[in-house]
Design a protein around this motif. Structure first.
Motif, PDB file in Angstrom:
ATOM      1  N   GLU A 101      22.356  81.049  -3.170  1.00 44.51           N
ATOM      2  CA  GLU A 101      21.011  81.191  -3.737  1.00 44.51           C
ATOM      3  C   GLU A 101      20.664  80.039  -4.678  1.00 44.51           C
ATOM      4  OE1 GLU A 101      23.099  85.043  -4.975  1.00 44.51           O
ATOM      5  OE2 GLU A 101      23.573  83.390  -3.619  1.00 44.51           O
ATOM      6  N   TYR A 102      21.692  79.547  -5.393  1.00 41.14           N
ATOM      7  CA  TYR A 102      21.456  78.388  -6.269  1.00 41.14           C
ATOM      8  C   TYR A 102      21.155  77.151  -5.415  1.00 41.14           C
ATOM      9  CZ  TYR A 102      22.194  74.555  -9.523  1.00 41.14           C
ATOM     10  OH  TYR A 102      22.025  73.412 -10.270  1.00 41.14           O
ATOM     11  N   ALA A 103      21.902  76.968  -4.328  1.00 39.56           N
ATOM     12  CA  ALA A 103      21.688  75.814  -3.444  1.00 39.56           C
ATOM     13  C   ALA A 103      20.306  75.871  -2.806  1.00 39.56           C
ATOM     14  CB  ALA A 103      22.765  75.781  -2.367  1.00 39.56           C
ATOM     15  N   VAL A 104      19.883  77.056  -2.399  1.00 38.29           N
ATOM     16  CA  VAL A 104      18.558  77.222  -1.804  1.00 38.29           C
ATOM     17  C   VAL A 104      17.460  76.934  -2.840  1.00 38.29           C
ATOM     18  CG1 VAL A 104      16.936  78.934  -0.891  1.00 38.29           C
ATOM     19  CG2 VAL A 104      19.271  78.842  -0.022  1.00 38.29           C
ATOM     20  N   GLY A 105      17.622  77.494  -4.044  1.00 36.20           N
ATOM     21  CA  GLY A 105      16.621  77.277  -5.091  1.00 36.20           C
ATOM     22  C   GLY A 105      16.485  75.810  -5.460  1.00 36.20           C
ATOM     23  N   THR A 106      17.635  75.116  -5.569  1.00 36.29           N
ATOM     24  CA  THR A 106      17.619  73.689  -5.909  1.00 36.29           C
ATOM     25  C   THR A 106      16.967  72.870  -4.801  1.00 36.29           C
ATOM     26  OG1 THR A 106      19.649  73.962  -7.199  1.00 36.29           O
ATOM     27  CG2 THR A 106      19.063  71.719  -6.550  1.00 36.29           C
ATOM     28  N   THR A 107      17.330  73.182  -3.552  1.00 39.70           N
ATOM     29  CA  THR A 107      16.729  72.476  -2.411  1.00 39.70           C
ATOM     30  C   THR A 107      15.223  72.716  -2.367  1.00 39.70           C
ATOM     31  OG1 THR A 107      18.750  72.614  -1.109  1.00 39.70           O
ATOM     32  CG2 THR A 107      16.692  72.308   0.111  1.00 39.70           C
ATOM     33  N   GLY A 108      14.808  73.958  -2.588  1.00 35.89           N
ATOM     34  CA  GLY A 108      13.375  74.272  -2.593  1.00 35.89           C
ATOM     35  C   GLY A 108      12.630  73.474  -3.638  1.00 35.89           C
ATOM     36  N   ASP A 109      13.192  73.405  -4.849  1.00 34.69           N
ATOM     37  CA  ASP A 109      12.556  72.635  -5.931  1.00 34.69           C
ATOM     38  C   ASP A 109      12.472  71.154  -5.580  1.00 34.69           C
ATOM     39  OD1 ASP A 109      12.220  74.902  -7.443  1.00 34.69           O
ATOM     40  OD2 ASP A 109      14.015  74.589  -8.670  1.00 34.69           O
ATOM     41  N   ASN A 110      13.568  70.601  -5.043  1.00 34.10           N
ATOM     42  CA  ASN A 110      13.593  69.174  -4.713  1.00 34.10           C
ATOM     43  C   ASN A 110      12.591  68.818  -3.617  1.00 34.10           C
ATOM     44  OD1 ASN A 110      15.634  68.814  -6.573  1.00 34.10           O
ATOM     45  ND2 ASN A 110      17.296  68.859  -5.074  1.00 34.10           N
ATOM     46  N   PHE A 111      12.567  69.621  -2.556  1.00 29.04           N
ATOM     47  CA  PHE A 111      11.643  69.347  -1.450  1.00 29.04           C
ATOM     48  C   PHE A 111      10.189  69.545  -1.887  1.00 29.04           C
ATOM     49  CE2 PHE A 111      15.301  68.924   0.991  1.00 29.04           C
ATOM     50  CZ  PHE A 111      15.038  68.684   2.332  1.00 29.04           C
ATOM     51  N   ALA A 112       9.944  70.601  -2.693  1.00 29.96           N
ATOM     52  CA  ALA A 112       8.585  70.849  -3.162  1.00 29.96           C
ATOM     53  C   ALA A 112       8.080  69.686  -4.013  1.00 29.96           C
ATOM     54  CB  ALA A 112       8.533  72.152  -3.970  1.00 29.96           C
ATOM     55  N   GLN A 113       8.959  69.168  -4.867  1.00 26.76           N
ATOM     56  CA  GLN A 113       8.587  68.026  -5.713  1.00 26.76           C
ATOM     57  C   GLN A 113       8.308  66.788  -4.860  1.00 26.76           C
ATOM     58  OE1 GLN A 113      11.435  67.238  -8.791  1.00 26.76           O
ATOM     59  NE2 GLN A 113      10.182  65.710  -9.787  1.00 26.76           N
ATOM     60  N   MET A 114       9.098  66.615  -3.810  1.00 28.30           N
ATOM     61  CA  MET A 114       8.901  65.476  -2.918  1.00 28.30           C
ATOM     62  C   MET A 114       7.547  65.562  -2.214  1.00 28.30           C
ATOM     63  SD  MET A 114      11.172  64.463   0.434  1.00 28.30           S
ATOM     64  CE  MET A 114      10.666  65.954   1.306  1.00 28.30           C
ATOM     65  N   ARG A 126       2.336  71.255   1.689  1.00 26.42           N
ATOM     66  CA  ARG A 126       3.626  71.769   2.167  1.00 26.42           C
ATOM     67  C   ARG A 126       4.564  72.125   1.014  1.00 26.42           C
ATOM     68  NH1 ARG A 126       0.505  71.369   5.172  1.00 26.42           N
ATOM     69  NH2 ARG A 126       0.548  73.572   4.698  1.00 26.42           N
ATOM     70  N   ALA A 127       4.263  71.646  -0.188  1.00 28.17           N
ATOM     71  CA  ALA A 127       5.103  71.965  -1.346  1.00 28.17           C
ATOM     72  C   ALA A 127       5.168  73.471  -1.559  1.00 28.17           C
ATOM     73  CB  ALA A 127       4.571  71.264  -2.595  1.00 28.17           C
ATOM     74  N   ALA A 128       4.012  74.127  -1.464  1.00 28.55           N
ATOM     75  CA  ALA A 128       3.980  75.580  -1.656  1.00 28.55           C
ATOM     76  C   ALA A 128       4.713  76.297  -0.527  1.00 28.55           C
ATOM     77  CB  ALA A 128       2.529  76.067  -1.736  1.00 28.55           C
ATOM     78  N   ASP A 129       4.647  75.727   0.692  1.00 27.98           N
ATOM     79  CA  ASP A 129       5.332  76.350   1.833  1.00 27.98           C
ATOM     80  C   ASP A 129       6.846  76.348   1.648  1.00 27.98           C
ATOM     81  OD1 ASP A 129       3.016  76.905   3.229  1.00 27.98           O
ATOM     82  OD2 ASP A 129       2.956  74.941   4.176  1.00 27.98           O
TER      83      ASP A 129
END
Length: 540
Positions: A101-114, A126-129
Motif C-alpha cells: 500500500e505504501y508502494a502504491v501510494g508513493t507511485t500514485g503521488d509520483n505519477f500524479a505529480q508528473m 490524468r493526474a486525478a485518474d
C-alpha cells in the motif's frame, strides 16, 4: 428517548434509522516487510480485484448513463495495467522492502505529480485518474471501506457536515432526511435538502453522537428537532404531522397546469433550480415552467477528472430534450470557494469566497471554458438552452466571454456541427460591483439572474458558510433589497429581462416585494414551485 435541538433548513418529517456518513481514512502507513515476493503477490491480487470492480462500474454506468460517461472506468482499467505504473510499484516494494500500500501510494503521488506538471490539459487531467486508481488499490490492500453510506433501505443521513463533493455521491433514493452537527442555512447540505424536498436539521452540535448510528429516529424539519429512539406518543404525533404535510402537498398538486398570475393579472415565470440530470424529473413533476439554474459545476464534482466535451454534451442535450422546449438556463462552471474538485489543483486560499473561482477560472483557463461552451452550443440544437456566467464584476469580462463564444461558434461552423445562433446569454448578478454597473452590463447581454446567496454574502461582508454568523446574515437587509431593485430597474431600462435564482426566491414573505420590483422570473428548488405559484395567485 433523546431530544436534540438544531436549526431547520427544510420542513417536513422524516422517520427512519440514522446512518452516519463515513469518510474513508486517507493515511497510509509505511512498514518493513520480510517476504518481498509475497508482498508483490498481494499487490497483483489487489490489482485483479480492482480491475474486476472497475469492469462492474463500467457495466453499470453503460446501463445508467451511456457509453460516453462510462468510458472513464475503461480508462482506469487501462491505466491500472500500464507497464510503467506496475513496474514502479514492484520496484519500490523490492528495493525498499516496504508494504504494497505504501508502494502504491508513493507511485500514485509520483505519477500524479508528473501528469500535473505537463503543459497539455488532457495529460494534466490524468493526474486525478492515477490518484483514483491508486486510492482504489490502497482501499483493497488495507481492507478499508469506501466512504459514504452503505444501506439497503432509505435512511436519515447524519454527519458533521457534508461538502458538495460528498452530497453529489449520495444515492438520493436512499436519503429520507439530513441531520448535521454543523453547517449554515446556506450550506450545500441545506440546498440539497431543499432541492430534494426532504426535511433537514443542522447545527445539532456534538450532541449528535456517532453512538446513535443505526438508531431509530425522527427528524422534524418544521421545528428543527431530532428525536432519537422516540417514545410511542412522539411517534404518533410525528406520524400525524407527516400525514398532514402530505395532505397539504396533495392540495398543492391541484395547482399543476395553472398559470403563475396574480389576482390583478400580473404574470411571472416560475422556474426551478437543479444540480444534475437526475433532478429534471422533479422539475417536471412539480410543473416548473423551465429551469432557471442548472448548476453545471456538479457535473465536474461528480467526475474524477475534467468531463469531456462529449460527456457534457450528452448531459446538456438530455436536459434540453427532456424539458421539451421549455427554457433551460445553464450556468457555466462555478468551481472554487466551497466547491472543490481535486483535479483542478487549486491552491489553498486565505479567503476562497473572494478568490480564484467561477468565471475567473474560465477566463484564466480558456481550454476548460471552451470545452464547456462547445458542449453547450452543440446541445442548443436540441432545445431552448440559455447560458449564464457567474461572478461577473466588469464589462471587460463579458466582452472577453463574447470573444471566446465567437471563436467557439466559428469552430463549430467550420466543422459543420449544428448549433443555434440565437442562444440567449446572460450573467449572474451576485456582486455589488455588478449591481453598480448593471446598466452598462445590460447593454452586453440578453438577461440577468440575481444570485442572492452570494449577493447577500458580499453586500453584508458575511461568510454565508460560517454558522457563527447566521444571526448576522440577513437576506432581508435593506441594502440587499435595494441592490435587487437597482439591477431590475437597469435591466428593464435596456429592454432586458431579469430573474432571481438564489435561495431568497423561495421566501414567500418577499414574493409580493419581488413582483413590485418588476422581476420577470423566480427560480426556486423544484419542491417550492407549487407553493410559490399558490402565493402568486393570492396576491392582488
Amino acid at each position: 428517548m433523546i431530544t436534540l435541538k438544531g436549526k431547520s433548513v427544510f420542513g417536513g418529517v422524516a422517520i427512519g434509522r440514522l446512518a452516519f456518513y463515513k469518510r474513508a481514512e486517507p493515511k497510509i502507513k509505511r512498514h518493513h516487510i520480510e517476504d518481498v515476493h509475497a508482498e508483490i503477490r498481494r499487490f497483483e491480487e489487489a490489482k485483479g480485484q480492482a480491475l474486476h470492480q472497475l469492469q462492474e462500474l463500467y457495466d453499470k454506468a453503460m446501463g445508467d448513463v451511456g457509453e460516453a460517461n462510462a468510458m472513464i472506468f475503461e480508462v482506469h482499467q487501462m491505466m491500472l495495467q500500464d507497464f510503467d505504473y506496475i513496474e514502479s510499484v514492484k520496484n519500490i516494494i523490492t528495493a525498499q522492502e516496504v508494504n504494497a500500500e505504501y508502494a502504491v501510494g508513493t507511485t500514485g503521488d509520483n505519477f500524479a505529480q508528473m501528469f500535473a506538471s505537463m503543459d497539455d490539459a488532457y495529460m494534466q487531467g490524468r493526474a486525478a485518474d492515477v490518484k483514483d486508481i491508486s486510492n482504489r488499490l490502497v482501499k483493497i490492500l488495507t481492507g478499508r471501506a469506501e466512504g459514504g453510506i452503505k444501506t439497503d433501505e432509505p435512511v436519515i443521513v447524519a454527519a458533521d457536515d457534508l461538502v458538495p463533493s460528498e452530497t453529489v455521491q449520495l444515492d438520493k433514493e436512499k436519503v429520507l432526511g439530513f441531520a448535521t452537527m454543523y453547517g449554515s442555512a446556506n450550506s450545500h447540505t441545506a440546498i440539497l435538502a431543499r432541492t430534494m424536498n426532504i426535511p433537514a436539521v443542522i447545527g445539532l452540535g456534538e450532541d449528535l453522537s456517532k453512538e446513535y448510528d443505526g438508531k431509530y429516529c425522527i427528524v422534524d424539519g418544521f421545528s428543527g428537532t431530532v428525536f432519537i429512539e422516540p417514545n410511542e406518543e412522539i411517534l404518533r404525533m410525528m406520524t400525524e404531522k407527516r400525514e398532514e404535510d402530505l395532505r397539504r402537498k396533495a392540495l398543492l398538486n391541484e395547482l399543476k397546469g395553472k398559470e403563475n398570475v396574480t389576482l390583478s393579472g400580473r404574470k411571472i415565470n416560475v422556474y426551478a433550480n437543479i444540480g444534475n440530470l437526475a433532478d429534471v424529473g422533479a422539475v417536471l413533476k412539480n410543473d416548473a415552467g423551465g429551469i432557471g439554474l442548472f448548476r453545471s459545476e456538479f457535473l465536474y464534482l461528480e467526475n474524477e477528472t475534467f468531463p469531456s466535451e462529449e460527456q457534457q454534451f450528452q448531459v446538456y442535450r438530455q436536459v434540453a430534450e427532456n424539458m421539451a422546449g421549455r427554457k433551460v438556463i445553464i450556468r457555466t462552471l462555478d468551481i472554487g470557494a466551497d466547491k472543490q474538485a481535486p483535479y483542478f489543483h487549486l491552491d489553498k486560499e486565505e479567503n476562497p469566497a473572494l478568490g480564484y473561482r467561477a468565471i475567473r477560472i474560465c477566463l484564466t483557463e480558456p481550454d476548460i471554458f471552451k470545452t464547456q461552451l462547445r458542449a453547450l452550443y452543440r446541445a442548443s440544437a436540441y432545445g431552448q438552452i440559455a447560458i449564464m456566467f457567474p461572478m461577473i464584476i466588469s464589462v471587460e469580462e463579458v466582452r472577453k466571454i463574447k470573444a471566446i463564444i465567437k471563436e467557439v461558434k466559428a469552430e463549430l461552423k467550420e466543422t459543420g456541427i449544428a448549433y443555434r445562433d440565437d442562444v440567449e446569454t446572460g450573467i449572474m448578478i451576485e456582486t455589488p460591483a455588478a449591481v453598480m454597473i448593471s446598466r452598462e452590463l445590460a447593454k452586453e447581454v440578453d438577461f440577468f439572474s440575481i444570485g442572492t446567496n452570494d449577493l447577500t454574502q458580499y453586500t453584508l461582508a458575511i461568510d454565508r458558510q460560517n454558522e457563527k454568523l447566521d444571526s448576522f446574515y440577513d437576506p432581508h437587509h435593506p441594502a440587499v433589497l435595494a441592490m435587487i431593485k437597482m439591477a431590475a430597474d437597469n435591466a428593464h431600462a435596456e429592454g432586458k429581462w431579469i430573474g432571481l435564482c438564489g435561495e431568497l426566491g423561495a421566501d414567500l414573505t418577499l414574493t409580493e416585494t419581488f413582483l413590485e420590483m418588476g422581476l420577470d422570473e423566480l427560480s426556486v428548488s423544484p419542491a417550492m414551485v407549487l407553493p410559490l405559484r399558490k402565493k402568486i395567485r393570492e396576491i392582488r
